[in-house]
Scaffold this active site. Structure first.
Site, PDB file in Angstrom:
ATOM      1  N   GLN A   1      22.068  17.169  -6.647  1.00 36.47           N
ATOM      2  CA  GLN A   1      20.965  16.592  -7.423  1.00 36.47           C
ATOM      3  C   GLN A   1      19.811  17.577  -7.512  1.00 36.47           C
ATOM      4  O   GLN A   1      19.501  18.278  -6.543  1.00 36.47           O
ATOM      5  CB  GLN A   1      20.462  15.305  -6.764  1.00 36.47           C
ATOM      6  CG  GLN A   1      19.369  14.593  -7.544  1.00 36.47           C
ATOM      7  CD  GLN A   1      18.797  13.398  -6.791  1.00 36.47           C
ATOM      8  OE1 GLN A   1      17.881  13.540  -6.001  1.00 36.47           O
ATOM      9  NE2 GLN A   1      19.370  12.223  -7.021  1.00 36.47           N
TER      10      GLN A   1
ATOM     11  N   SER B   1      14.063  11.836  -9.704  1.00 36.64           N
ATOM     12  CA  SER B   1      15.387  12.430  -9.897  1.00 36.64           C
ATOM     13  C   SER B   1      15.532  12.870 -11.344  1.00 36.64           C
ATOM     14  O   SER B   1      15.172  12.137 -12.268  1.00 36.64           O
ATOM     15  CB  SER B   1      16.476  11.412  -9.561  1.00 36.64           C
ATOM     16  OG  SER B   1      16.375  10.982  -8.215  1.00 36.64           O
TER      17      SER B   1
ATOM     18  N   ASP C   1      21.775   8.314  -3.720  1.00 35.45           N
ATOM     19  CA  ASP C   1      20.447   8.738  -4.184  1.00 35.45           C
ATOM     20  C   ASP C   1      19.381   8.574  -3.099  1.00 35.45           C
ATOM     21  O   ASP C   1      18.250   9.000  -3.274  1.00 35.45           O
ATOM     22  CB  ASP C   1      20.056   7.931  -5.433  1.00 35.45           C
ATOM     23  CG  ASP C   1      18.898   8.548  -6.203  1.00 35.45           C
ATOM     24  OD1 ASP C   1      18.710   9.776  -6.121  1.00 35.45           O
ATOM     25  OD2 ASP C   1      18.177   7.799  -6.886  1.00 35.45           O
TER      26      ASP C   1
END
Length: 298
Positions: A287, A237, A213
């Site tokens: 993502q 996110s 991430d």
């Protein structure tokens, strides 16, 4: 993960990182992950993903490593509080095991995650080639880069850099706010933990879920010269997917090759490929995140 004025050695940082990745069984199918040490504000999404994966992994036999996970962030997490993880044992098949996890804080879900585990099998093989990049030893750390241009960097970013972290990252291309020159939406980032993580492959996979991430969402901002520390931007996110193809060690250098093929409508889509130093592709990541321009009042 610690107060910015403390000097913490790498071994201590690594032990704290392992504590963050490790969840405690509190009841059948219920697990608890600790709060971020000295944390404040919103939880880091990678931490919640990693703890959810650790909870799911504790319900699966050791001979079935995780090969994919897909998570949706529903609410901001509270970094000052622990997280409860409820695991649903959806299926235990002949070669695949599937699990669902709900992360809960303050009585409400903050993350839904699905994970799949697979026994090792032989099969046909191919992979992308690793790009030719500058080796990590020839790249400056972000701290060293910041020392050369402190007067040009946002105070919030400098405070973030000053906080000791268990993961070392070295970028081939200086990203915003180091360099705000619009450039293609591509990043090459070497990373590794600063200390030895031991030999448990489950821990290395949880660590990769955590680190995957880092930096990914910012790739969609490279053409626009924007950074997380900018007061006119809001980032978060929205979902996160990780596919793990092979074994690796996160305490050895791994290359994160990121790109963003699209951004629009206050969202940015980002992809990543992760290679070992000898060129094995061990993971893929995708993502989408919120990248919203906001107007501050006053």
């Amino acid at each position: 993960m610690a107060d910015e004025h403390q000097q913490i050695d790498d071994a201590t940082l690594t032990r704290a990182f392992v504590d963050v990745l490790t969840v405690e069984r509190i009841e059948e199918n219920f697990y608890r992950g600790i709060a971020t040490p000295q944390g404040r504000g919103r939880s880091f999404g990678g931490q919640v993903i990693a703890q959810a994966l650790s909870a799911a992994t504790m319900t699966v036999p050791d001979d079935r490593p995780v090969h994919s996970l897909h998570g949706y962030f529903m609410r901001p997490g509270d970094a000052t509080q622990p997280v409860l993880y409820q695991v649903e044992r959806d299926r235990d098949g002949g070669s695949f095991t599937t699990r669902r996890v709900v992360a809960i804080q303050h009585g409400a879900p903050i993350l839904n995650l699905a994970a799949s585990f697979h026994v090792a099998e032989p099969g046909l093989f191919h992979q992308d080639e690793m790009p030719e990049v500058t080796p990590p030893e020839d790249l400056p750390t972000e701290h060293a880069l910041a020392e050369t241009m402190r007067e040009d960097l946002p105070e919030m970013f400098l405070k973030w850099l000053a906080t000791p972290r268990p993961v070392e990252m070295r970028a081939e291309f200086p990203r915003p706010p180091f360099d705000r020159t619009p450039r293609p939406a591509v990043q090459h980032m070497w990373f590794r933990t600063k200390g030895n993580l031991g030999d448990d492959p489950k821990l290395h996979r949880a660590a990769l879920a955590f680190i995957s991430d880092f930096g990914l969402l910012g790739t969609s901002m490279m053409p626009h010269g924007k950074a997380f520390a900018d007061p006119d931007m809001q980032f978060a996110s929205l979902d996160h997917a990780l596919w793990i193809h092979d074994d690796f060690r996160v305490d050895e250098w791994l290359l994160y090759v990121m790109d963003s093929p699209w951004a629009g409508g206050a969202r940015g889509f980002n992809r990543g490929r992760i290679f070992t130093r000898d060129g094995r592709m061990v993971a893929n990541v995708a993502q989408e995140g919120l990248v919203r321009n906001i107007q501050r009042k006053g």
